[in-house]
Design a protein around this motif. Structure first.
Motif, short mmCIF file in Angstrom:
data_model
loop_
_atom_site.label_atom_id
_atom_site.label_comp_id
_atom_site.label_asym_id
_atom_site.label_seq_id
_atom_site.Cartn_x
_atom_site.Cartn_y
_atom_site.Cartn_z
N PHE A 1 -16.05 5.98 21.23
CA PHE A 1 -14.91 5.40 20.52
C PHE A 1 -13.76 5.25 21.51
O PHE A 1 -13.72 5.89 22.56
N SER A 2 -12.84 4.37 21.18
CA SER A 2 -11.72 4.11 22.07
C SER A 2 -10.48 3.74 21.28
O SER A 2 -10.57 3.37 20.10
N TYR A 3 -9.33 3.87 21.93
CA TYR A 3 -8.10 3.36 21.33
C TYR A 3 -7.17 2.87 22.42
O TYR A 3 -7.31 3.22 23.59
N ALA B 1 -19.47 7.78 15.71
CA ALA B 1 -20.04 7.57 17.04
C ALA B 1 -21.56 7.61 17.01
O ALA B 1 -22.22 6.95 17.80
N LEU C 1 -10.33 12.83 14.20
CA LEU C 1 -10.99 12.24 15.36
C LEU C 1 -11.32 13.28 16.43
O LEU C 1 -11.71 12.95 17.54
N THR D 1 -6.62 12.99 17.07
CA THR D 1 -7.69 13.50 17.92
C THR D 1 -7.74 15.02 17.96
O THR D 1 -8.65 15.59 18.56
N ALA E 1 -4.26 8.97 12.34
CA ALA E 1 -5.35 9.08 13.31
C ALA E 1 -5.04 10.23 14.26
O ALA E 1 -4.06 10.16 15.01
N SER F 1 -16.22 15.86 12.18
CA SER F 1 -15.14 14.89 12.31
C SER F 1 -15.66 13.48 12.08
O SER F 1 -16.85 13.19 12.27
N SER G 1 -14.92 10.89 13.93
CA SER G 1 -15.30 10.29 15.21
C SER G 1 -16.74 10.64 15.57
O SER G 1 -17.49 9.80 16.09
N LEU H 1 -8.11 1.11 17.14
CA LEU H 1 -9.09 2.19 17.28
C LEU H 1 -10.46 1.54 17.11
O LEU H 1 -10.70 0.85 16.11
N THR I 1 -11.45 14.88 7.93
CA THR I 1 -10.81 13.71 7.32
C THR I 1 -10.53 14.04 5.86
O THR I 1 -11.43 14.44 5.12
N PHE J 1 -14.84 1.81 17.42
CA PHE J 1 -16.07 2.57 17.56
C PHE J 1 -17.14 1.62 18.08
O PHE J 1 -17.38 0.56 17.50
#
Length: 475
Positions: free
Chosen positions: A274-276, A267, A255, A132, A130, A261, A263, A291, A137, A293
């Motif tokens: 999105f968050s982690y 999204a 991400l 950012t 993962a 991407s 993300s 992780l 991907t 979404f």
């Protein structure tokens, strides 16, 4: 994969840079595994024990490669910036309209957290990094024309494209290949109109990867216990690889902030957010990083969650933030404002693929000086732990002796990481100040150790970054 049921109210359609972001009544979670997690050991790592010092040297070596890549990429970005007249981000969070020069392939494989990812129809399962800081991907892959495919990783899984009914290559004659994917290293060769669009990544450590672009279907688990599919997700099918960059991984989950991407694609389906959350990287407890979404209902957001503006489209594909200073204890340190100027020759990014925190020299020197003052009673050690410049005998150490360090943002938000995120266990009986200097002019990087034990929420619609101290458990 661990799931948590958290309903979200269906609200409205968001529009961002010409793309619609729809809010959904559910979320999707991916479990995040650290590179040294015992769960990964069972599948991808040799059954050998390594010491804490060896483990730390591994992280530092990867960080070193990563930092060179970031500097190289942003140098290219600065050149493009100088040639163009950019349009600043507006209040609604739209990214700059100018097309920047991007070289992102070189930093794939340096990240430290993995997710389980299901690709194709029927789905095939992989462990991806993962990241950012990555646009694309991709995974180890075999396409039907590659009868003489060279194996890159003897222990890695391979995506068999011919077994997926949803695998659709991008034609090399298409505008997408010839123009849009040039920043992702697409090649100019096109022997026939239907030949797949190919890429050729070259890496700073001498590694290289070759493959083709395709659109695929991704299967994801939802927080209501069901599954759904995301269609026409751009992936890279890497057919040939040499080098050591991707040890332990089947590929990369991109991400970064980029049109192609994962993300950005996910999204659009899950509300533009999105968050982690990352647990302590040394934790041996049965807890999970995750992780996500999709966003919680605003009523369910943690009390005291702080927000600051994300700077999108300037240091693409990275997520930049506006810092105005660092304090240690009650003292704001004397650091030139130019160090934090994201529109100049400085700036700061959050990066899940870097472990330690890198500070430009004019910030590094005062931060280290202020922290060392509280550690003078502990014996300084001369140990070989890469670029870490201040390590000490930790016998009798207590975190209370170290003054609190805070990152201050332009909108009055403050990040106060736990002491263990910047006074780091480097070996048995050895702690080090977890900062690394980087050249000036240059960009500073807040790494994943500094981010640990916090929830980080990236709102691509409002260009906001939310953060809050958390145990990062799904229970």
């Amino acid at each position: 994969m661990m799931l948590k049921s958290t309903p979200i109210t269906l609200l409205f359609l968001f529009f961002f840079s010409g793309h619609a972001f729809s809010s959904a009544s559910f979320q999707m979670h991916f479990e995040l595994l650290h590179r040294h997690s015992p769960k990964l050991d069972q599948n991808t790592w040799p059954k050998t024990k390594i010491t804490q010092q060896e483990r730390f040297k591994d992280l530092l070596q990867r960080d070193g490669i990563r930092q060179k890549v970031i500097l190289h990429k942003l140098t290219l970005r600065r050149k493009a910036w100088d040639r163009e007249t950019p349009t600043p981000s507006n209040a609604s969070g739209s990214a700059v309209s100018v097309e920047m020069e991007i070289h992102s392939g070189a930093d794939y494989g340096i990240g430290e957290y993995f997710v389980e990812f299901k690709v194709g129809t029927p789905s095939q399962k992989f462990m991806l990094i993962a990241d950012t800081g990555s646009d694309l991907t991709w995974m180890n892959c075999k396409y039907r024309r590659s009868d003489t495919m060279r194996r890159r990783l003897h222990h890695g899984r391979v995506f068999h494209a011919e077994r997926s009914s949803s695998f659709k290559t991008v034609p090399c004659l298409s505008e997408m290949c010839k123009v849009e994917l040039m920043n992702l290293f697409s090649l100019a060769r096109c022997p026939t109109p239907l030949t797949p669009c190919a890429y050729d990544f070259r890496y700073f450590d001498g590694s290289a990867a070759l493959g083709i672009f395709a659109n695929e279907t991704i299967t994801v688990g939802l927080t209501n216990g069901r599954k759904t599919r995301l269609h026409d997700v751009l992936i890279g099918c890497s057919e040939s690889f040499r080098g050591q960059s991707f040890q332990g991984a089947d590929g990369v989950l991109g991400l970064g902030f980029s049109k192609y991407s994962f993300s950005f694609k996910a999204a659009k389906t899950f509300g533009g957010i999105f968050s982690y959350c990352l647990v302590d990287h040394l934790s041996h407890k049965n807890v999970s990083n995750y992780l996500t979404f999709g966003s919680n209902d605003p009523k369910n957001k943690p009390n005291g969650m702080q927000f600051t503006k994300l700077v999108l489209g300037v240091l693409t594909p990275f997520y930049a933030v506006n810092i105005i200073g660092i304090s240690v204890g009650a003292k704001m340190l004397e650091i030139p404002a130019a160090v934090w100027d994201v529109n100049g020759v400085g700036g700061t990014i959050l990066d899940s693929g870097t472990s330690l925190t890198f500070l430009a020299v004019p910030a590094y020197i005062p931060v280290m000086s202020a922290l060392k003052e509280s550690l003078v009673k502990f014996k300084k050690l001369e140990v070989d732990i890469g670029p870490l410049k201040y390590c000490f005998n930790s016998t009798g150490f207590e975190e209370s002796v170290v003054p609190k360090l805070r990152f201050h943002f332009t909108d009055e938000a403050k990040l106060e990481p736990p002491v263990k995120s910047y006074v780091i266990d480097a070996a048995d009986g050895v702690k080090c100040l977890g900062f690394v200097s980087t050249a000036w002019p240059g960009v500073s990087v807040i790494g994943n150790i500094m981010q640990q034990n916090h929830l980080w929420e990236f709102d691509l619609v409002q260009s906001n970054l939310g953060f809050y101290p958390s145990t990062c458990t799904l229970n």
